[in-house]
Design a protein around this motif. Sequence first.
Motif, PDB file in Angstrom:
ATOM      1  N   ILE A 151      38.944   1.856 -18.957  1.00  0.00           N
ATOM      2  CA  ILE A 151      39.768   2.841 -19.425  1.00  0.00           C
ATOM      3  C   ILE A 151      40.074   2.670 -20.821  1.00  0.00           C
ATOM      4  O   ILE A 151      39.995   3.341 -21.713  1.00  0.00           O
ATOM      5  CB  ILE A 151      41.166   3.140 -18.553  1.00  0.00           C
ATOM      6  N   LEU A 152      40.980   1.665 -20.954  1.00  0.00           N
ATOM      7  CA  LEU A 152      41.407   1.185 -22.470  1.00  0.00           C
ATOM      8  C   LEU A 152      41.444  -0.124 -22.741  1.00  0.00           C
ATOM      9  O   LEU A 152      42.008  -0.973 -21.834  1.00  0.00           O
ATOM     10  CB  LEU A 152      42.702   1.943 -22.707  1.00  0.00           C
ATOM     11  N   GLY A 153      40.804  -0.726 -23.686  1.00  0.00           N
ATOM     12  CA  GLY A 153      41.160  -2.294 -23.820  1.00  0.00           C
ATOM     13  C   GLY A 153      41.257  -2.508 -25.198  1.00  0.00           C
ATOM     14  O   GLY A 153      40.439  -2.992 -26.207  1.00  0.00           O
ATOM     15  N   PRO A 154      42.656  -2.325 -25.756  1.00  0.00           N
ATOM     16  CA  PRO A 154      42.883  -2.623 -27.210  1.00  0.00           C
ATOM     17  C   PRO A 154      42.755  -4.145 -27.383  1.00  0.00           C
ATOM     18  O   PRO A 154      43.301  -4.861 -26.559  1.00  0.00           O
ATOM     19  CB  PRO A 154      44.319  -2.046 -27.259  1.00  0.00           C
ATOM     20  N   GLN A 155      42.307  -4.495 -28.680  1.00  0.00           N
ATOM     21  CA  GLN A 155      42.209  -5.952 -28.964  1.00  0.00           C
ATOM     22  C   GLN A 155      42.529  -6.113 -30.579  1.00  0.00           C
ATOM     23  O   GLN A 155      42.206  -5.108 -31.356  1.00  0.00           O
ATOM     24  CB  GLN A 155      40.596  -6.279 -28.764  1.00  0.00           C
ATOM     25  N   TYR A 156      42.813  -7.573 -30.980  1.00  0.00           N
ATOM     26  CA  TYR A 156      43.418  -7.629 -32.120  1.00  0.00           C
ATOM     27  C   TYR A 156      43.146  -9.171 -32.450  1.00  0.00           C
ATOM     28  O   TYR A 156      43.124  -9.875 -31.473  1.00  0.00           O
ATOM     29  CB  TYR A 156      44.894  -7.286 -32.469  1.00  0.00           C
ATOM     30  N   GLY A 157      42.601  -9.641 -33.647  1.00  0.00           N
ATOM     31  CA  GLY A 157      42.552 -10.623 -34.131  1.00  0.00           C
ATOM     32  C   GLY A 157      42.078 -10.936 -35.434  1.00  0.00           C
ATOM     33  O   GLY A 157      42.737 -10.361 -36.182  1.00  0.00           O
ATOM     34  N   SER A 158      40.965 -11.837 -35.560  1.00  0.00           N
ATOM     35  CA  SER A 158      40.650 -12.219 -36.997  1.00  0.00           C
ATOM     36  C   SER A 158      39.150 -12.117 -37.311  1.00  0.00           C
ATOM     37  O   SER A 158      38.458 -12.180 -36.592  1.00  0.00           O
ATOM     38  CB  SER A 158      41.294 -13.449 -37.499  1.00  0.00           C
ATOM     39  N   ALA A 159      38.770 -12.040 -38.616  1.00  0.00           N
ATOM     40  CA  ALA A 159      37.501 -11.843 -39.129  1.00  0.00           C
ATOM     41  C   ALA A 159      37.201 -12.959 -40.292  1.00  0.00           C
ATOM     42  O   ALA A 159      38.109 -13.080 -41.053  1.00  0.00           O
ATOM     43  CB  ALA A 159      37.037 -10.473 -39.307  1.00  0.00           C
ATOM     44  N   ASN A 160      35.839 -13.237 -40.112  1.00  0.00           N
ATOM     45  CA  ASN A 160      35.716 -14.237 -41.240  1.00  0.00           C
ATOM     46  C   ASN A 160      34.051 -14.476 -41.825  1.00  0.00           C
ATOM     47  O   ASN A 160      33.348 -14.585 -40.538  1.00  0.00           O
ATOM     48  CB  ASN A 160      36.100 -15.701 -41.146  1.00  0.00           C
ATOM     49  N   GLY A 161      33.781 -13.982 -42.789  1.00  0.00           N
ATOM     50  CA  GLY A 161      32.372 -14.048 -43.086  1.00  0.00           C
ATOM     51  C   GLY A 161      31.822 -13.560 -44.390  1.00  0.00           C
ATOM     52  O   GLY A 161      32.740 -13.643 -45.310  1.00  0.00           O
ATOM     53  N   SER A 162      30.690 -13.709 -44.760  1.00  0.00           N
ATOM     54  CA  SER A 162      30.585 -13.395 -46.375  1.00  0.00           C
ATOM     55  C   SER A 162      28.731 -12.962 -46.263  1.00  0.00           C
ATOM     56  O   SER A 162      28.069 -13.242 -45.241  1.00  0.00           O
ATOM     57  CB  SER A 162      30.338 -14.593 -46.922  1.00  0.00           C
ATOM     58  N   ILE A 163      28.590 -11.998 -47.159  1.00  0.00           N
ATOM     59  CA  ILE A 163      27.204 -11.354 -47.715  1.00  0.00           C
ATOM     60  C   ILE A 163      26.713 -11.812 -48.834  1.00  0.00           C
ATOM     61  O   ILE A 163      27.546 -11.984 -49.827  1.00  0.00           O
ATOM     62  CB  ILE A 163      27.074 -10.003 -47.137  1.00  0.00           C
ATOM     63  N   ASP A 164      25.606 -12.264 -49.069  1.00  0.00           N
ATOM     64  CA  ASP A 164      25.275 -12.762 -50.448  1.00  0.00           C
ATOM     65  C   ASP A 164      23.711 -12.421 -50.921  1.00  0.00           C
ATOM     66  O   ASP A 164      22.868 -12.110 -50.006  1.00  0.00           O
ATOM     67  CB  ASP A 164      25.538 -14.151 -50.908  1.00  0.00           C
ATOM     68  N   GLY A 165      23.505 -12.589 -52.091  1.00  0.00           N
ATOM     69  CA  GLY A 165      22.413 -12.101 -52.635  1.00  0.00           C
ATOM     70  C   GLY A 165      21.751 -13.025 -53.783  1.00  0.00           C
ATOM     71  O   GLY A 165      22.681 -13.201 -54.783  1.00  0.00           O
ATOM     72  N   LYS A 166      20.667 -13.334 -53.956  1.00  0.00           N
ATOM     73  CA  LYS A 166      19.937 -13.922 -55.218  1.00  0.00           C
ATOM     74  C   LYS A 166      19.301 -13.213 -55.924  1.00  0.00           C
ATOM     75  O   LYS A 166      18.245 -12.448 -55.538  1.00  0.00           O
ATOM     76  CB  LYS A 166      19.213 -15.337 -54.833  1.00  0.00           C
TER      77      LYS A 166
END
Length: 253
Positions: free
Chosen positions: A183-198
Amino acid sequence: MMKKLFFLFALGIATSTCIAQDQSAQSESRQSAGSDGKNLVKLNLLSLPLRNISLGYERQIGGKTTAGLGFRVMPKGGLPLKSTFSNLIDDPETDRQLDELEIGNVAFTPEVRFYLGAEAMRGFYLGPFARISSYNVDMPFEFDVNGTTQVMPLSGKLNTFTGGLQIGAQWRLGGKMYLDWWILGPQYGSANGSIDGKKTLNAQEQQELRNELQDIEVPFAETTTTVNASGARLDIKGPWAGLRAGLCLGVRF
């Protein structure tokens, strides 16, 4: 005296009968649970239109308690619910870049459920859970230099870790078939990452690319932009939130 003895005798019979009936009902309940099985595998039907394959496994570990593990995979492709993200971001430049975005993800969700009814796997439940997710992203980023459109090929990964509480209900449809409604599942936390290009960039190209990358907004998280003569990098870090919902069809064994 005889009346008292008769009353005590009758009371003893009634009490014994009630206890026997209660024990019989508990035994039948245990036998029913045992015959149905302690395991349940299921498929989230609502995730399929979003290009997500979401599978779950649940096992009874107590009278009204279960433990489970969910697995979700989305093959890389266009962003599902792009219009929703566009409304959240409300930025035409970012919206244009989302048109070229391709994303895939894998997630694992361990969970414990506490059923509020008479037995496990049936009725309303509360389910604290954790979710570990990894998103792979390809984004040919377009930027303008003196009226000429150039493209920086960006790719990378974003990892998230969240915790939440699932409120739901599960019913037996018939035989060994079950329906599980998240029915309902609220969630909370953290994110970490990167995108790059040459890509080799002159000073003007670096500045134009930097200006446009800094305009990118990621809901909830913060971004840091780095641009130099050999390419660009966008670091993403900060809080992460979401909602878990679904409708699962399962088989108990």
